[in-house]
Design a protein around this motif. Sequence first.
Motif, PDB file in Angstrom:
ATOM      1  N   UNK A  26       5.899   6.219  14.206  1.00 38.27           N
ATOM      2  CA  UNK A  26       6.015   7.399  13.351  1.00 38.27           C
ATOM      3  C   UNK A  26       5.368   7.188  12.002  1.00 38.27           C
ATOM      4  N   UNK A  27       6.131   7.496  10.926  1.00 36.70           N
ATOM      5  CA  UNK A  27       5.568   7.511   9.590  1.00 36.70           C
ATOM      6  C   UNK A  27       6.229   6.448   8.712  1.00 36.70           C
ATOM      7  N   UNK A  28       5.412   5.831   7.848  1.00 36.95           N
ATOM      8  CA  UNK A  28       5.887   4.925   6.798  1.00 36.95           C
ATOM      9  C   UNK A  28       5.517   5.536   5.448  1.00 36.95           C
ATOM     10  N   UNK A  29       6.427   5.467   4.513  1.00 39.04           N
ATOM     11  CA  UNK A  29       6.234   6.056   3.189  1.00 39.04           C
ATOM     12  C   UNK A  29       5.973   4.931   2.190  1.00 39.04           C
ATOM     13  N   UNK A  30       4.921   5.088   1.371  1.00 38.80           N
ATOM     14  CA  UNK A  30       4.598   4.068   0.355  1.00 38.80           C
ATOM     15  C   UNK A  30       4.391   4.769  -0.997  1.00 38.80           C
ATOM     16  N   UNK A  31       5.205   4.379  -2.000  1.00 37.76           N
ATOM     17  CA  UNK A  31       5.034   4.915  -3.346  1.00 37.76           C
ATOM     18  C   UNK A  31       3.843   4.246  -4.010  1.00 37.76           C
ATOM     19  N   UNK A  32       3.078   5.039  -4.763  1.00 34.40           N
ATOM     20  CA  UNK A  32       1.913   4.488  -5.467  1.00 34.40           C
ATOM     21  C   UNK A  32       1.896   5.013  -6.894  1.00 34.40           C
ATOM     22  N   UNK A  33       1.079   4.432  -7.748  1.00 31.06           N
ATOM     23  CA  UNK A  33       1.016   4.913  -9.135  1.00 31.06           C
ATOM     24  C   UNK A  33       0.590   6.372  -9.204  1.00 31.06           C
ATOM     25  N   UNK A  34       0.852   7.002 -10.298  1.00 36.66           N
ATOM     26  CA  UNK A  34       0.474   8.398 -10.489  1.00 36.66           C
ATOM     27  C   UNK A  34      -1.026   8.596 -10.467  1.00 36.66           C
ATOM     28  N   UNK A  35      -1.408   9.881 -10.460  1.00 39.50           N
ATOM     29  CA  UNK A  35      -2.828  10.200 -10.299  1.00 39.50           C
ATOM     30  C   UNK A  35      -3.647   9.727 -11.498  1.00 39.50           C
ATOM     31  N   UNK A  91       2.330  11.300  -5.050  1.00 32.72           N
ATOM     32  CA  UNK A  91       2.744   9.966  -5.478  1.00 32.72           C
ATOM     33  C   UNK A  91       3.024   9.051  -4.290  1.00 32.72           C
ATOM     34  N   UNK A  92       2.827   9.563  -3.060  1.00 29.66           N
ATOM     35  CA  UNK A  92       3.180   8.773  -1.879  1.00 29.66           C
ATOM     36  C   UNK A  92       2.024   8.799  -0.869  1.00 29.66           C
ATOM     37  N   UNK A  93       1.802   7.649  -0.246  1.00 27.78           N
ATOM     38  CA  UNK A  93       0.901   7.554   0.904  1.00 27.78           C
ATOM     39  C   UNK A  93       1.741   7.537   2.177  1.00 27.78           C
ATOM     40  N   UNK A  94       1.302   8.266   3.160  1.00 23.73           N
ATOM     41  CA  UNK A  94       1.995   8.289   4.446  1.00 23.73           C
ATOM     42  C   UNK A  94       1.141   7.531   5.454  1.00 23.73           C
ATOM     43  N   UNK A  95       1.701   6.478   6.039  1.00 17.16           N
ATOM     44  CA  UNK A  95       1.008   5.651   7.038  1.00 17.16           C
ATOM     45  C   UNK A  95       1.648   5.916   8.402  1.00 17.16           C
ATOM     46  N   UNK A  96       0.817   6.144   9.408  1.00 15.90           N
ATOM     47  CA  UNK A  96       1.337   6.460  10.739  1.00 15.90           C
ATOM     48  C   UNK A  96       1.044   5.317  11.706  1.00 15.90           C
ATOM     49  N   UNK A 128      14.496  12.867  -1.515  1.00 12.43           N
ATOM     50  CA  UNK A 128      14.747  11.579  -2.152  1.00 12.43           C
ATOM     51  C   UNK A 128      13.860  11.454  -3.377  1.00 12.43           C
ATOM     52  N   UNK A 129      14.452  11.122  -4.503  1.00 13.41           N
ATOM     53  CA  UNK A 129      13.704  11.007  -5.761  1.00 13.41           C
ATOM     54  C   UNK A 129      12.712   9.870  -5.682  1.00 13.41           C
ATOM     55  N   UNK A 130      11.472  10.159  -6.058  1.00 14.85           N
ATOM     56  CA  UNK A 130      10.432   9.160  -5.929  1.00 14.85           C
ATOM     57  C   UNK A 130      10.526   8.034  -6.934  1.00 14.85           C
ATOM     58  N   UNK A 131      10.999   8.320  -8.194  1.00 11.32           N
ATOM     59  CA  UNK A 131      10.978   7.291  -9.216  1.00 11.32           C
ATOM     60  C   UNK A 131      11.945   6.160  -8.920  1.00 11.32           C
ATOM     61  N   UNK A 132      12.889   6.334  -8.036  1.00 11.30           N
ATOM     62  CA  UNK A 132      13.834   5.283  -7.714  1.00 11.30           C
ATOM     63  C   UNK A 132      13.314   4.326  -6.638  1.00 11.30           C
ATOM     64  N   UNK A 133      12.183   4.638  -6.051  1.00  9.08           N
ATOM     65  CA  UNK A 133      11.669   3.824  -4.945  1.00  9.08           C
ATOM     66  C   UNK A 133      10.809   2.692  -5.480  1.00  9.08           C
ATOM     67  N   UNK A 134      10.829   1.520  -4.772  1.00  9.06           N
ATOM     68  CA  UNK A 134       9.951   0.414  -5.182  1.00  9.06           C
ATOM     69  C   UNK A 134       8.491   0.779  -4.956  1.00  9.06           C
ATOM     70  N   UNK A 135       7.638   0.146  -5.751  1.00 10.13           N
ATOM     71  CA  UNK A 135       6.212   0.418  -5.681  1.00 10.13           C
ATOM     72  C   UNK A 135       5.566  -0.437  -4.576  1.00 10.13           C
ATOM     73  N   UNK A 136       4.601   0.170  -3.863  1.00  8.59           N
ATOM     74  CA  UNK A 136       3.763  -0.531  -2.886  1.00  8.59           C
ATOM     75  C   UNK A 136       4.577  -1.197  -1.779  1.00  8.59           C
ATOM     76  N   UNK A 137       5.672  -0.582  -1.381  1.00  7.38           N
ATOM     77  CA  UNK A 137       6.480  -1.055  -0.263  1.00  7.38           C
ATOM     78  C   UNK A 137       6.543   0.061   0.776  1.00  7.38           C
ATOM     79  N   UNK A 138       6.274  -0.240   2.014  1.00  3.90           N
ATOM     80  CA  UNK A 138       6.306   0.779   3.058  1.00  3.90           C
ATOM     81  C   UNK A 138       7.728   0.929   3.585  1.00  3.90           C
ATOM     82  N   UNK A 139       8.186   2.173   3.622  1.00  2.00           N
ATOM     83  CA  UNK A 139       9.578   2.472   3.931  1.00  2.00           C
ATOM     84  C   UNK A 139       9.648   3.415   5.130  1.00  2.00           C
TER      85      UNK A 139
END
Length: 932
Positions: free
Chosen positions: A901-910, A892-897, A852-863
């Motif tokens: 299971x796992x939640x994916x959160x997009x964050x700003x670039x490095x 570019x993503x934080x993984x929260x467990x 899944x392309x990261x740039x299409x995901x909302x920022x700071x939302x756990x998915x």
Amino acid sequence: MGIGTQPSYRTGCCRASPPMIGRVTSDLEEQVLGVRCVRWNPERADEEGRTAPVSNFGDLLGPLVIRRIVETRRIRFASSASRRLLSVGSVMHFANPGDVVWGTGVNGKIGTQPLPPSLDVRAVRGPLTRAVLTARGIEAPEVFGDPALLLPELWPELVRRPRPKRRALTVVPNLNETARFAPALSRSPIGDPWAIIDDLAASEFVTGTSLHALVVADALGIPSRPIAPENESTFKYLDYYAGTGRSDVRFAHTVEEALELGPVPAPEFDAAALLAAFPIDLWAGTGAPRPSRSRSYLELRADSLAQRTALRAALGAPVPDADAELDEAGSAIERLEMLSLRNPPLEGLTDEERRAIGAAPVRASAPGDDAGGPLLSVVIPSHDVRPWIGETLDSVLAQDLDLEVLIVDDHSTDGTRALLDALAAADPRIRVIDAVTRGGGTARNIGSDHARGRYLAFCDGDDLVAPGAYRALVDSLEASGSDIAFGDYLKFSPTRTWSPTQNWPAFRAARRGIRVQDEPSLLNGRPCWNKVFRRSFWARTELSFPDVPRSNDIVPMVRSYLAADAVDIVEDVVYLYRERPGLGSMTSRAKSADSLISYLTQEIVCARLISAASSPELTRVYRTLILDRDGWVHLARYLRADRGDHGRDAEIVGLVRELVAELGIDRPNARDRQKAAVFELLLAGRIDLAAAAAVVCDDDAAPDARLFESWRTIAEHDAADDAALLAEPVFSSRLCAALVAGVHAADDSADVALLGAVGAVATSRPELLRAVPEFADAANSSAEELRARLRATRARAAELVAVSSGRSIGLQVDGNVAAADLAALYDESSGRVVARAPTRPAQHGPGVRSRLAGRRLPMAVRLRAVLVDPETGWAMSLRFAASTPEYSPFDRFLLHFDRRGVLVERRPGWLPRAGRRGVRGLLRRLRGTPKG
């Protein structure tokens, strides 16, 4: 005729046949389908010196009746050959500890009868026997009757049709009066029981001094009248008649007088009650029934006095007069008094009980340290621990010091007592005592009263003492002069071993001569078995164990901790506590209302002792002990069980309120918010809701249907009350995890409860359902629509087996994934799919993969990763079976467990993140504030 064989008939009566009663194991025992049955049939020599069994027919009836009952119920094998059964006849004086009594009676001829206090009494011949047993501290139910009265119930042919009478009169003497009556009238009681029953059945009138001839006559409806015996008391006769509703029976003294007086009234006898009391558990392996309430020896002794007073009035016995000649009733009552008061069971009483009846205590004064006897006394209460007691004793007797072992058996029913006798015969250090009053607390008190050692230890009959444990504890006390030495311990079960004390500071190092206030974590452990006491301290402090259903050691232990001038700590493991499954274990019984009430009552006493100590350190530890440890465990265990009758809920709520008040806090402040919520609900009187909250706190252990019914209870409460549990994150998070687990259930057995919970949540907190794709629109869906979505998810049985992150999110899914299914990320806060992509077969491993392309995901939302059915548009939850990928600061993503299971959160670039960190660091330096 063999036992259990239908008697053959001629002219309507039993035909005599050779007695084939069973395998005789001794003069006193006969095997009946694997169980030893006590009956008296010794061998006697005739004038020519030849020996043969006596074969008194009344003494042979017991095995006949027993075999018939067991065969009728189609049970063939004994569950335990270690327990004996006493039934027909006056054979109570042959009883051994733990024997089962059903229908037998006390022998009035024998003055000294040390009846074992651990007899398991199901029924007795009559109320005189019951009064004697009760006086000796033996509980006996009011179920009366000689089992020979059951002959028509067991062999209906005996009374099914009229029988021609061959004899107008049959006189049957007892075994010791065979020459008393004229031979022409007399029928010997010796011989085949069926032949004698046949003769009695063919008689128009029966009399004599044979009690069982009179019993059989009553059973068959033959008119009869007793003749007073010349060689023994009328005790057993009046016992039988009083037990069948004829307390005022009049004895004849001759055959002529018996005919003149005519027959006694017919017996008033409850055959169904006697049959219901039959100890079928000896064969069926169902376990002996536990008494609903165990009375103490002093209570039973007082009850016996009341019974004897009532019997004197019922029998019409005169007040004793030294100059008056006693009639039959007076003689029986005199014998009753003598048998009730003689041979009190002193060894099995506590010193407190001995003093109450005017007997000298075992220990006249508190012992000094220089008292004679062994160095150490080890007290072991035992109740139904036959599989483990040998191992326990091996561990105790292997200790390298001079000791005595006092085993106090608390009415064992599984053969423990017989094994203890064998072990005691092999080692003189072992002494076995039969407790009179039931209960582990009393058993420990009896043992400590009999102890002769300088030091005192307690051990349970299914645990183990570590090698060298008692030597280490005693040596510490010898060196320090302290009152108590504590040791560390472990717990073990058939599958694991663990340390309950691993986080306690107390056992990190050995210490001597301290107070418990110096190491307050000692208060966390209040069993009696991981320590050794100076016995003079135990006696001086007058410590004893209360007899309560549960937690009988916490109060005396807290008293001892606070009273001790000094204590020692041995950091070594000294004791191994066995947690065992089964209905007889303390763990299994801890779920009952009686156990919880017992615990709370004892804990309130402990709370008062801690409060009186005025120690902030002890008070802090004790509050945590109640709210987060012991108190929580006891309450949760009860609330999670099937509470059945809720009649004691108000009592439990009242005790919880009293305990919390003694803690000196306004509101339960447990570290865990879920535990605090349960306490708060109990204090508010909401025990049903507290039970639901306790179940969801441990949802992994609850059956699915029970779990979802609990969630439904909470959701319905939230809809009606202001204080909503689901508004708290810890509960809402657990709800979502439980609903997802329900979605993935392997079958539909719990779906009714699951959908009921979903419906209740949809009414009270519909926004919480957005976290579960299948139920996100539950408020607008029918039950059938929800079931269809469940079927779709379960048909896929899809698992997320791998997840990767970098510039995009990679998912790998295994299961019955359709070719057209889409991998997607789901926003639980809005209930929307925010990104989806086609799947293709995985290159490595099972299933399909997608990126899944990261740039299409909302920022700071756990998915959350899901599958999407393109036809219906339904998002479907995935099981989580993936390993955790390594963290990279460049992702570019934080993984929260979490639990699901796992939640994916997009964050700003490095680079942007590094720039922000630099700016924040510069601002801190300018302001002079330290990092963090």
